[in-house]
Scaffold this motif. Sequence first.
Motif, PDB file in Angstrom:
ATOM      1  N   TYR A 228     -94.801  69.757  79.341  1.00  0.00           N
ATOM      2  CA  TYR A 228     -95.280  69.292  80.641  1.00  0.00           C
ATOM      3  C   TYR A 228     -94.141  68.616  81.412  1.00  0.00           C
ATOM      4  O   TYR A 228     -93.933  68.878  82.611  1.00  0.00           O
ATOM      5  N   PHE A 229     -93.413  67.753  80.728  1.00  0.00           N
ATOM      6  CA  PHE A 229     -92.275  67.075  81.366  1.00  0.00           C
ATOM      7  C   PHE A 229     -91.219  68.096  81.791  1.00  0.00           C
ATOM      8  O   PHE A 229     -90.663  68.002  82.892  1.00  0.00           O
ATOM      9  N   HIS A 230     -90.933  69.048  80.933  1.00  0.00           N
ATOM     10  CA  HIS A 230     -89.911  70.046  81.240  1.00  0.00           C
ATOM     11  C   HIS A 230     -90.278  70.842  82.490  1.00  0.00           C
ATOM     12  O   HIS A 230     -89.424  71.111  83.354  1.00  0.00           O
ATOM     13  N   GLU A 231     -91.530  71.226  82.581  1.00  0.00           N
ATOM     14  CA  GLU A 231     -91.995  71.996  83.731  1.00  0.00           C
ATOM     15  C   GLU A 231     -91.865  71.215  85.034  1.00  0.00           C
ATOM     16  O   GLU A 231     -91.796  71.811  86.118  1.00  0.00           O
ATOM     17  N   ARG A 232     -91.813  69.897  84.940  1.00  0.00           N
ATOM     18  CA  ARG A 232     -91.701  69.056  86.134  1.00  0.00           C
ATOM     19  C   ARG A 232     -90.296  68.518  86.333  1.00  0.00           C
ATOM     20  O   ARG A 232     -90.085  67.553  87.065  1.00  0.00           O
ATOM     21  N   GLY A 233     -89.335  69.158  85.682  1.00  0.00           N
ATOM     22  CA  GLY A 233     -87.937  68.854  85.948  1.00  0.00           C
ATOM     23  C   GLY A 233     -87.254  67.937  84.978  1.00  0.00           C
ATOM     24  O   GLY A 233     -86.075  67.595  85.172  1.00  0.00           O
ATOM     25  N   CYS A 234     -87.933  67.515  83.928  1.00  0.00           N
ATOM     26  CA  CYS A 234     -87.305  66.622  82.953  1.00  0.00           C
ATOM     27  C   CYS A 234     -86.220  67.370  82.181  1.00  0.00           C
ATOM     28  O   CYS A 234     -86.447  68.479  81.689  1.00  0.00           O
ATOM     29  N   ARG A 235     -85.060  66.744  82.051  1.00  0.00           N
ATOM     30  CA  ARG A 235     -83.962  67.331  81.290  1.00  0.00           C
ATOM     31  C   ARG A 235     -83.290  66.316  80.370  1.00  0.00           C
ATOM     32  O   ARG A 235     -82.234  66.594  79.809  1.00  0.00           O
ATOM     33  N   LEU A 236     -83.915  65.162  80.211  1.00  0.00           N
ATOM     34  CA  LEU A 236     -83.382  64.128  79.333  1.00  0.00           C
ATOM     35  C   LEU A 236     -84.482  63.549  78.460  1.00  0.00           C
ATOM     36  O   LEU A 236     -85.629  63.440  78.885  1.00  0.00           O
ATOM     37  N   ALA A 237     -84.103  63.181  77.253  1.00  0.00           N
ATOM     38  CA  ALA A 237     -84.969  62.395  76.380  1.00  0.00           C
ATOM     39  C   ALA A 237     -84.283  61.069  76.107  1.00  0.00           C
ATOM     40  O   ALA A 237     -83.058  60.956  76.178  1.00  0.00           O
ATOM     41  N   ASP A 238     -85.075  60.075  75.807  1.00  0.00           N
ATOM     42  CA  ASP A 238     -84.532  58.738  75.578  1.00  0.00           C
ATOM     43  C   ASP A 238     -85.296  58.109  74.420  1.00  0.00           C
ATOM     44  O   ASP A 238     -86.528  58.135  74.399  1.00  0.00           O
ATOM     45  N   HIS A 239     -84.562  57.577  73.457  1.00  0.00           N
ATOM     46  CA  HIS A 239     -85.192  57.022  72.259  1.00  0.00           C
ATOM     47  C   HIS A 239     -84.617  55.641  71.971  1.00  0.00           C
ATOM     48  O   HIS A 239     -83.407  55.486  71.801  1.00  0.00           O
ATOM     49  N   GLY A 240     -85.479  54.642  71.923  1.00  0.00           N
ATOM     50  CA  GLY A 240     -85.063  53.306  71.541  1.00  0.00           C
ATOM     51  C   GLY A 240     -85.303  53.117  70.056  1.00  0.00           C
ATOM     52  O   GLY A 240     -86.448  53.146  69.602  1.00  0.00           O
ATOM     53  N   LEU A 241     -84.232  52.934  69.308  1.00  0.00           N
ATOM     54  CA  LEU A 241     -84.342  52.849  67.845  1.00  0.00           C
ATOM     55  C   LEU A 241     -84.147  51.413  67.376  1.00  0.00           C
ATOM     56  O   LEU A 241     -83.081  50.824  67.567  1.00  0.00           O
ATOM     57  N   GLU A 242     -85.178  50.869  66.767  1.00  0.00           N
ATOM     58  CA  GLU A 242     -85.102  49.541  66.170  1.00  0.00           C
ATOM     59  C   GLU A 242     -84.969  49.644  64.654  1.00  0.00           C
ATOM     60  O   GLU A 242     -85.237  48.689  63.933  1.00  0.00           O
TER      61      GLU A 242
END
Length: 468
Positions: A228-242
Amino acid sequence: MRNPIVDQNFLLHSNVAETLYHEYASKMPIIDYHCHIEAQEIAENRIFKNLTQIWLEGDHYKWRAMRANGISEDYITGKATDWEKFQKWAETVPYTMRNPLYHWTHLELKKPFGIEDILNKHSAKDIYNTASQKLSSGELSVENILKSFNVQKICTTNDPIDALKWHQHIVQSNMELQVSMAWRPDRAMDVRDPKEFNSYIERLEEISSNSISSYSDYLEVLKSRHNYFHERGCRLADHGLEFPFPVDTTTEQEISAIFSKIRLGKNLSEGDQQKMMSSLLYEFSIWNFEKGWVQQYHVGAFRDVNKKGVRIIGKACGFDSIADFNYATSMGIFLNRLEECNKLTKTIIYNLNPKDNEMVATMMGNFQDGSVPGKMQYGSGWWFLDQKDGIEKQINTLSNQGLLSRFIGMLTDSRSFLSYSRHDYFRRILCNIIGNDVENGELPNDMKFLGRMVQDISYNNANDYFDF
């Protein structure tokens, strides 16, 4: 009283640095590829009523400083009026000398407000009135603020359950600004509290119109949100690792059993929590590769340390600090696991503990594969490290261990529309470092090449690296 510090040559201590900044770096547009700005405020072109609303709402950097200065919470996140809150911030500013807030404050007053006075309790009223008038009149609406900073592209940070309707609104508008999003599934991975995790799953079921009764169901629904995100132009992922990078190769049967346990509301052991989070992060990283996304890993925050403060005021309110754990081995194993199956996409890693600078920078070098300049990026100074000393150390570490010339530069990591001055701050520091090297005879005085280099770091490299 005019500020004698933040003048046109602020942080520029050589003729070369001045030339690099004024003739090259300062003219470049801004790509803010990681921030926490709300797309709704851009879409609606929010008009702030006063300086407090745009400056103090949600800014835990300032909140922490005010608390340290003995200011009551009533004037920080409490019920005091906007003017009273600003007044207390103005009283705090003189005590922030040598904290980056002192410089940021006066940079943000100078641009976009054109105010060059020093902020303190004596100047507070005039500064507040002048800035608030420009804001409330619409002269400095969100769109106009972004134009004043020459912001070209913004990438917000969004949970998988976000419908992204405001991003679509922006796409359908006539706005020149490009606004994309990063898929950040931290809450989808957080299995420490069964009640919160199951509440999140219920919301995911609602937005996806699918029931989730098994781990495979959970992955399927999350994958649909990724699509869904990709279809709306998303091209980045972001992960906060604790937590350290995952090394487990847990079986699907074992993960399914752990998932079933938490769905029943049972607390997981630390080992089972690690296995679940590890399994999910690996799956997400595979999806990121399959779609050609850039993935970002923010490593080393110790969040919500003051439990009483979190209970009374809330999360993300200034009760976080730098964590201290070792993850060189696990990061190497994790990245190698992705590389072995040819699923390692373009990756940026930001460390919050400065002790890890050289470790992370050298780890990035292990997985450069010649396919893309700077495929593996040692990320900019982040959070507690996005100040002068932290930025200089990050630049020097990258210079020593990699290719500074291929660096994708600065980001705001901010919720404030005034934080774009941090790009200017970064560019001045960058130009000063290079200028000092030239003045010391350590780099050639080749202004054409060096000018292009600072332009690349300021804008061109990020523009080439990201597909949004």
